[in-house]
Design a protein around this motif. Sequence first.
Motif, PDB file in Angstrom:
ATOM      1  N   TRP A  31       0.834  -1.204   0.000  1.00 28.01           N
ATOM      2  CA  TRP A  31       0.000   0.000   0.000  1.00 28.01           C
ATOM      3  C   TRP A  31       0.871   1.258   0.000  1.00 28.01           C
ATOM      4  CZ3 TRP A  31      -1.101   3.603   4.074  1.00 28.01           C
ATOM      5  CH2 TRP A  31      -2.120   4.481   3.755  1.00 28.01           C
ATOM      6  N   MET A  32       2.012   1.202   0.702  1.00 28.38           N
ATOM      7  CA  MET A  32       2.909   2.357   0.762  1.00 28.38           C
ATOM      8  C   MET A  32       3.591   2.626  -0.582  1.00 28.38           C
ATOM      9  SD  MET A  32       4.720   1.764   4.451  1.00 28.38           S
ATOM     10  CE  MET A  32       6.050   2.869   4.076  1.00 28.38           C
ATOM     11  N   ASP A  33       4.137   1.584  -1.186  1.00 26.21           N
ATOM     12  CA  ASP A  33       4.890   1.740  -2.430  1.00 26.21           C
ATOM     13  C   ASP A  33       4.799   0.426  -3.208  1.00 26.21           C
ATOM     14  OD1 ASP A  33       6.552   2.719  -4.403  1.00 26.21           O
ATOM     15  OD2 ASP A  33       8.392   2.246  -3.315  1.00 26.21           O
ATOM     16  N   MET A  87      17.850  -5.552  -8.159  1.00 35.95           N
ATOM     17  CA  MET A  87      17.341  -5.221  -9.479  1.00 35.95           C
ATOM     18  C   MET A  87      16.164  -4.244  -9.389  1.00 35.95           C
ATOM     19  SD  MET A  87      16.175  -7.844 -12.460  1.00 35.95           S
ATOM     20  CE  MET A  87      14.491  -8.103 -11.969  1.00 35.95           C
ATOM     21  N   HIS A  88      15.385  -4.347  -8.334  1.00 40.03           N
ATOM     22  CA  HIS A  88      14.196  -3.507  -8.194  1.00 40.03           C
ATOM     23  C   HIS A  88      14.425  -2.323  -7.268  1.00 40.03           C
ATOM     24  CE1 HIS A  88      12.537  -7.144  -9.917  1.00 40.03           C
ATOM     25  NE2 HIS A  88      11.652  -6.345 -10.451  1.00 40.03           N
ATOM     26  N   GLU A  93      16.578   3.508  -3.059  1.00 38.17           N
ATOM     27  CA  GLU A  93      15.601   2.994  -2.082  1.00 38.17           C
ATOM     28  C   GLU A  93      15.583   1.472  -2.169  1.00 38.17           C
ATOM     29  OE1 GLU A  93      12.728   2.857   0.796  1.00 38.17           O
ATOM     30  OE2 GLU A  93      13.707   4.670   0.105  1.00 38.17           O
ATOM     31  N   ILE A  94      16.048   0.824  -1.110  1.00 43.09           N
ATOM     32  CA  ILE A  94      16.123  -0.632  -1.115  1.00 43.09           C
ATOM     33  C   ILE A  94      15.265  -1.251  -0.013  1.00 43.09           C
ATOM     34  CG2 ILE A  94      18.118  -0.806   0.393  1.00 43.09           C
ATOM     35  CD1 ILE A  94      19.149  -2.996  -1.450  1.00 43.09           C
ATOM     36  N   GLY A  98      12.663  -4.169  -0.987  1.00 45.48           N
ATOM     37  CA  GLY A  98      13.272  -5.402  -0.516  1.00 45.48           C
ATOM     38  C   GLY A  98      12.426  -6.132   0.513  1.00 45.48           C
ATOM     39  N   ALA A  99      11.900  -5.394   1.468  1.00 43.62           N
ATOM     40  CA  ALA A  99      11.048  -6.011   2.487  1.00 43.62           C
ATOM     41  C   ALA A  99       9.757  -6.525   1.878  1.00 43.62           C
ATOM     42  CB  ALA A  99      10.744  -5.002   3.591  1.00 43.62           C
TER      43      ALA A  99
END
Length: 128
Positions: A31-33, A87-88, A93-94, A98-99
Amino acid sequence: MLEFWFNPQISVLKKFLIFAVIAMVTAGLYWMDPLKLDAILMFLGTGIIFLICRYCKIHFAYSNPTGLLYRLLTWIPIALLLALVFMHMKDGEILIPGAQGLGFMALSICIFSPLSLLNQHQSKNEAP
């Protein structure tokens, strides 16, 4: 990684509660990103690859845990997961992608291994 899900001593209720927490945290991060659909599918696929490697470790390489095959089957999902996380990465911003990816991978592992909820394994001390 997620060995509680495969542990027969942990009750099914606790497993479902942990699954629900993982699902809520992943939904909140989405929902955040939100990640793109192709990224989500790649993380889900990484969870399936983790299950395949775990199955192969248990059935084919369990007798030699220090051997090359066992180590290779341990590091394949980890390397794939790290590659997908990096890669993403967006503009440095990881954390959130990542999480979120780890959450989707954990959900995939839990969803695609429903037989692990059953306590089928008996200890060696118990009689059949």
